[in-house]
Design an enzyme around this catalytic site. Structure first.
Site, mmCIF file in Angstrom:
data_model
loop_
_atom_site.group_PDB
_atom_site.id
_atom_site.type_symbol
_atom_site.label_atom_id
_atom_site.label_comp_id
_atom_site.label_asym_id
_atom_site.label_seq_id
_atom_site.Cartn_x
_atom_site.Cartn_y
_atom_site.Cartn_z
ATOM 1 N N GLY A 36 -82.183 -64.020 -18.027
ATOM 2 C CA GLY A 36 -81.644 -64.194 -18.858
ATOM 3 C C GLY A 36 -80.311 -65.464 -19.046
ATOM 4 N N HIS A 37 -80.066 -64.510 -17.649
ATOM 5 C CA HIS A 37 -78.619 -66.019 -17.601
ATOM 6 C C HIS A 37 -79.019 -67.250 -17.524
ATOM 7 C CE1 HIS A 37 -76.579 -62.223 -14.955
ATOM 8 N NE2 HIS A 37 -75.585 -62.261 -16.061
ATOM 9 N N LYS A 151 -77.306 -59.662 -25.581
ATOM 10 C CA LYS A 151 -77.070 -58.104 -24.881
ATOM 11 C C LYS A 151 -75.824 -58.055 -25.227
ATOM 12 C CE LYS A 151 -78.428 -55.591 -21.543
ATOM 13 N NZ LYS A 151 -76.963 -55.504 -20.605
ATOM 14 N N SER A 187 -81.443 -57.078 -16.990
ATOM 15 C CA SER A 187 -79.168 -56.583 -17.083
ATOM 16 C C SER A 187 -79.248 -56.725 -15.666
ATOM 17 C CB SER A 187 -79.273 -55.344 -17.486
ATOM 18 O OG SER A 187 -77.956 -54.912 -16.869
ATOM 19 N N ARG A 189 -78.172 -54.471 -13.830
ATOM 20 C CA ARG A 189 -78.147 -53.582 -13.281
ATOM 21 C C ARG A 189 -79.702 -52.994 -13.304
ATOM 22 N NH1 ARG A 189 -72.705 -53.378 -16.514
ATOM 23 N NH2 ARG A 189 -71.024 -52.767 -14.640
#
Ligand code: PAF
Length: 285
Positions: A36-37, A151, A187, A189
């Site tokens: 995602g990053h 997100k 994520s 997490r």
């Protein structure tokens, strides 16, 4: 790729780029980079001559009982991935550089209204911490373009509001959420989830997208869709923080005027807090 720790080195690099009329796109992160990053970085690369990525686990946005100490830190692997993508500089300040007088003495930025609902209600002070660090980073990096993932939709709207209210000279760009094949939003997490929780986690995305469709097709009202999502999540072992169906600009309840809506969910699986959102368009009334 330069790895920059001090503000004076960052300002020198920035000065050099300014002298050659080069543009800068900025991706703020807390590290532990995932696809995602990296997609944010790829988007940034398409926008400007130089990309700066900050890696700073910001203590100001963590509550007392949150995961600041155990937040995953993978600096070397992050730098390797960023170098491969052609990033010009990683800015990795220490807390002492960001907050030289300590958090208690730090001038802060608060974005009223939009910071107080949803995640702001469950995580008091969180968006003050985010707005303050992002404002400081904008002043340090002076980017023409600033890239954030959708997100963290509420965070993105808080930052847009801050940039407008404080007349900060950067264009804020939101990039669509990167998902695993089963729909789970990527994520840092997610790595806290055990095998069984990882199997259940994509239900958030499934129920959210189905409910968006039902709202758009008017087979469910927003209130009915909210109850439906809450029931599905509870039945599957989630502990709900909130399920909200809102106007996507104000994050307040949907009104007759709302055209763009958004479903926002925060829910725990065990001790892991997952958030996600999905937008929808209402037809003209
Ligand atoms: O989204 C994040 O990773 C953080 O909230 C941010 C924007 C880097 C500020 O610390």
């Amino acid at each position: 790729m330069q790895i920059i720790y001090s503000l004076s080195d960052l300002r020198s690099a920035r000065q050099e780029w300014r002298a050659s009329n080069a543009t800068v796109a900025f991706v703020p992160t807390m590290g532990n980079l995932h696809q995602g990053h990296l997609n944010l970085v790829k988007a940034a690369k398409r926008m400007a001559s130089h990309v700066v990525v900050s890696i700073f686990v910001n203590p100001m946005q963590f509550g007392a009982n949150e995961d600041l100490d155990k937040y995953p830190r993978t600096f070397e692997a992050d730098c390797k991935a960023l170098e491969e993508l052609g990033v010009s500089a990683v800015f990795a300040p220490t807390p002492a550089i960001m907050y030289p007088n300590g958090l208690a003495q730090q001038t802060s930025v608060e974005v009223p209204g939009i910071s107080d609902v949803l995640c702001g209600e469950s995580r008091p002070g969180h968006f003050k911490g985010v707005a303050t660090v992002v404002c400081k980073l904008f002043n340090m990096v002076e980017p023409q373009f600033s890239i954030f993932g959708e997100k963290d939709f509420q965070q993105l709207q808080v930052i847009r509001q801050m940039v407008a209210d404080l007349s900060i000279n950067t264009e804020v760009i939101g990039i669509a959420t990167e998902r695993a094949d089963d729909g789970l939003a990527l994520s840092s997490r997610n790595q806290y989830l055990n095998t069984e929780q990882r199997v259940v986690a994509p239900i958030i995305y499934q129920t959210m997208t189905q409910s968006c469709q039902a709202i758009v097709e008017q087979t469910l009202s927003p209130d009915q869709a909210q109850s439906h999502i809450e029931r599905i999540l509870t039945e599957n072992g989630f502990e709900i923080d909130y399920v909200a169906i809102c106007d996507s600009d104000s994050l307040q309840s949907i009104t007759q005027e709302t055209q763009q809506g958004v479903i926002l969910i925060a829910a725990f699986l065990g001790t892991t807090r997952l958030i996600d959102n999905h937008r929808f368009t209402l037809s003209a009334k």
